[in-house]
Write an enzyme that holds these catalytic residues in place. Structure first.
Site, PDB file in Angstrom:
ATOM      1  N   THR A  46       1.904   1.122   7.553  1.00 13.40           N
ATOM      2  CA  THR A  46       0.328   0.413   7.310  1.00 13.40           C
ATOM      3  C   THR A  46      -0.809   0.217   7.409  1.00 13.40           C
ATOM      4  O   THR A  46      -1.528   0.584   6.936  1.00 13.40           O
ATOM      5  CB  THR A  46       1.222  -1.062   7.432  1.00 13.40           C
ATOM      6  OG1 THR A  46       2.231  -0.910   6.204  1.00 13.40           O
ATOM      7  CG2 THR A  46       0.371  -1.703   6.233  1.00 13.40           C
ATOM      8  N   THR A  47      -1.198   0.316   9.130  1.00 12.98           N
ATOM      9  CA  THR A  47      -1.648   0.085  10.367  1.00 12.98           C
ATOM     10  C   THR A  47      -3.353   1.778   9.464  1.00 12.98           C
ATOM     11  O   THR A  47      -4.154   1.203   9.365  1.00 12.98           O
ATOM     12  CB  THR A  47      -1.880  -0.171  11.191  1.00 12.98           C
ATOM     13  OG1 THR A  47      -1.187  -1.052  11.291  1.00 12.98           O
ATOM     14  CG2 THR A  47      -2.781  -0.343  12.199  1.00 12.98           C
ATOM     15  N   TYR A 109       7.037  -4.322  -4.860  1.00 10.00           N
ATOM     16  CA  TYR A 109       6.441  -4.648  -5.536  1.00 10.00           C
ATOM     17  C   TYR A 109       8.129  -5.218  -6.661  1.00 10.00           C
ATOM     18  O   TYR A 109       8.443  -5.841  -7.482  1.00 10.00           O
ATOM     19  CB  TYR A 109       5.417  -4.090  -6.238  1.00 10.00           C
ATOM     20  CG  TYR A 109       5.309  -4.556  -7.429  1.00 10.00           C
ATOM     21  CD1 TYR A 109       3.809  -5.191  -7.501  1.00 10.00           C
ATOM     22  CD2 TYR A 109       5.644  -3.772  -8.820  1.00 10.00           C
ATOM     23  CE1 TYR A 109       3.286  -6.107  -8.895  1.00 10.00           C
ATOM     24  CE2 TYR A 109       5.024  -3.335  -9.816  1.00 10.00           C
ATOM     25  CZ  TYR A 109       4.628  -5.303 -10.253  1.00 10.00           C
ATOM     26  OH  TYR A 109       3.297  -5.494 -11.631  1.00 10.00           O
ATOM     27  N   TYR A 135      11.756   0.236   6.963  1.00 12.58           N
ATOM     28  CA  TYR A 135      11.345  -0.485   7.583  1.00 12.58           C
ATOM     29  C   TYR A 135      11.407  -1.915   6.936  1.00 12.58           C
ATOM     30  O   TYR A 135      11.144  -2.096   5.698  1.00 12.58           O
ATOM     31  CB  TYR A 135       9.766   0.014   7.537  1.00 12.58           C
ATOM     32  CG  TYR A 135       8.052  -1.291   8.383  1.00 12.58           C
ATOM     33  CD1 TYR A 135       8.666  -1.410   9.297  1.00 12.58           C
ATOM     34  CD2 TYR A 135       7.433  -0.022   7.508  1.00 12.58           C
ATOM     35  CE1 TYR A 135       7.036  -2.380   9.181  1.00 12.58           C
ATOM     36  CE2 TYR A 135       6.401  -1.146   7.909  1.00 12.58           C
ATOM     37  CZ  TYR A 135       5.799  -2.103   8.715  1.00 12.58           C
ATOM     38  OH  TYR A 135       4.712  -2.639   9.145  1.00 12.58           O
ATOM     39  N   ARG A 140       5.138  -7.772   3.140  1.00 11.91           N
ATOM     40  CA  ARG A 140       3.873  -7.396   2.375  1.00 11.91           C
ATOM     41  C   ARG A 140       4.944  -6.541   0.751  1.00 11.91           C
ATOM     42  O   ARG A 140       4.010  -5.854   0.317  1.00 11.91           O
ATOM     43  CB  ARG A 140       3.607  -6.100   2.919  1.00 11.91           C
ATOM     44  CG  ARG A 140       2.420  -6.437   4.089  1.00 11.91           C
ATOM     45  CD  ARG A 140       2.585  -4.674   5.463  1.00 11.91           C
ATOM     46  NE  ARG A 140       1.199  -5.072   5.882  1.00 11.91           N
ATOM     47  CZ  ARG A 140      -0.608  -5.196   5.919  1.00 11.91           C
ATOM     48  NH1 ARG A 140      -0.710  -5.227   4.724  1.00 11.91           N
ATOM     49  NH2 ARG A 140      -0.924  -5.612   6.470  1.00 11.91           N
ATOM     50  N   LYS A 164      12.609  -1.077  12.002  1.00  7.23           N
ATOM     51  CA  LYS A 164      11.162  -1.647  12.079  1.00  7.23           C
ATOM     52  C   LYS A 164      11.791  -2.863  11.783  1.00  7.23           C
ATOM     53  O   LYS A 164      11.303  -3.275  10.945  1.00  7.23           O
ATOM     54  CB  LYS A 164      10.401  -1.256  12.247  1.00  7.23           C
ATOM     55  CG  LYS A 164       9.338  -1.508  12.942  1.00  7.23           C
ATOM     56  CD  LYS A 164       7.744  -1.145  12.144  1.00  7.23           C
ATOM     57  CE  LYS A 164       6.499  -1.762  12.306  1.00  7.23           C
ATOM     58  NZ  LYS A 164       5.431  -1.070  11.788  1.00  7.23           N
ATOM     59  N   ILE A 206       6.907  -1.048  17.502  1.00  7.27           N
ATOM     60  CA  ILE A 206       5.919  -0.289  17.459  1.00  7.27           C
ATOM     61  C   ILE A 206       5.063  -1.290  17.015  1.00  7.27           C
ATOM     62  O   ILE A 206       4.941  -2.454  16.238  1.00  7.27           O
ATOM     63  CB  ILE A 206       6.101   0.359  15.599  1.00  7.27           C
ATOM     64  CG1 ILE A 206       7.501   0.934  16.082  1.00  7.27           C
ATOM     65  CG2 ILE A 206       5.035   0.789  14.924  1.00  7.27           C
ATOM     66  CD1 ILE A 206       8.151   2.629  15.041  1.00  7.27           C
TER      67      ILE A 206
END
Length: 291
Positions: A46-47, A109, A135, A140, A164, A206
């Site tokens: 994402t980052t 989503y 993850y 999100r 994560k 992370i």
């Protein structure tokens, strides 16, 4: 799996003024993290603004980081999505020769049931021999992967080696830590909770802030792994203000503004993200000066 204990850093993707990948800045970023103690590097999470990185760009970024890294640290590659078939296709079409594990985000989503999430990750784990790190980031994805689903996956698929966890919920961390298989890794995805999770038996983090304040942050997590709560807490408190500030607008705009002040890369992000405000940049500058 010991390769993924300690501090992994979720690398940003630096951009130049034309919003093209800035490879010189990316080289500075990779070397900064290696030289200051990061245990492993995470690419295209994402980052790293994976949502606005094309597949060909992603291949180039992976190849470049692999070259600069030159085997010095383990590499983890983000490959996830809400179309299971497309995730598998990307895994099969990617050069994973230099990649040590895949980080795969829970489907977003679509909001699948827990059974749908289980089947999604089951299909991904069956499609590769690479270790897979789940993850979970419900803030999100709009969907929480329950500890029962994570534990079911951990027990049934040997190449699912960890999670994560970024639900921001210590009770959920504790449930995973109390019931996980011995070798399964519970990795914090919450920078502010990383020390607490590590002290409770987690494998580390992370991190986002870790790629900027690498030496202090990695030392903090190492203290946590040694159960040295006092030394770790001193560093946690030292970094607390900056850690909070970088998430006040959006990620990775905050950490990119910080990295810009450290002269590592620019603060450029791709729409729909926008750069950090001048107010946030001023607060970051003052916080750095206090350190």
């Amino acid at each position: 799996m010991t390769s993924f204990k300690g501090t992994g850093v979720a690398l940003v993707t630096p951009f130049d003024s034309d919003l093209k990948v800035d490879y010189k800045a990316l080289e500075r970023l990779v070397n900064h993290n290696i030289e200051n103690g990061a245990e492993y590097l995470v690419i295209s999470g994402t980052t790293g603004e994976s949502a606005t990185i094309g597949f060909d760009e992603k291949k180039e970024i992976v190849a470049f980081i692999s070259k600069i890294n030159a085997g010095r640290l383990p590499l983890v590659l983000g490959i996830g999505g809400n179309n299971t078939a497309m995730v598998i296709k990307e895994i099969q079409e990617s050069d994973l020769s230099q990649i040590d594990a895949i980080l795969s985000v829970s489907p977003y989503y679509s909001k699948p049931t827990q059974e749908g999430i289980y089947k999604h990750f089951e299909a991904i784990a069956s499609a590769t021999e690479k270790p897979v790190i789940l993850y979970n980031v419900p803030g999100r994805t709009g969907s929480n992967v329950l500890p029962s689903t994570i534990l079911r996956l951990a027990e049934s698929h040997k190449n699912i080696i960890g999670v994560k966890e970024a639900a921001g919920n210590m009770a959920q961390y504790y449930e995973l830590l109390a019931n996980k298989p011995e070798e399964f890794l519970v990795i914090s995805g919450d920078d502010d909770l990383a020390l607490s999770v590590t002290l409770a038996g987690g494998a580390g983090v992370i991190s986002v802030i870790g790629q900027a304040m690498t030496r202090d942050f990695t030392n903090m997590i190492r203290f946590g792994l040694k159960n040295d709560a006092l030394s770790g807490t001193k560093l946690h408190l030292k970094l607390k203000e900056l850690t909070s500030l970088i998430f006040t607008e959006n990620n990775p705009a905050g950490v990119k503004a910080l990295l810009q002040q450290l002269e590592i890369c620019s603060d450029k992000v791709r729409l729909p993200l926008v750069p950090a405000s001048e107010e946030l940049k001023s607060k970051l500058s003052k916080a750095i000066n206090r350190l």
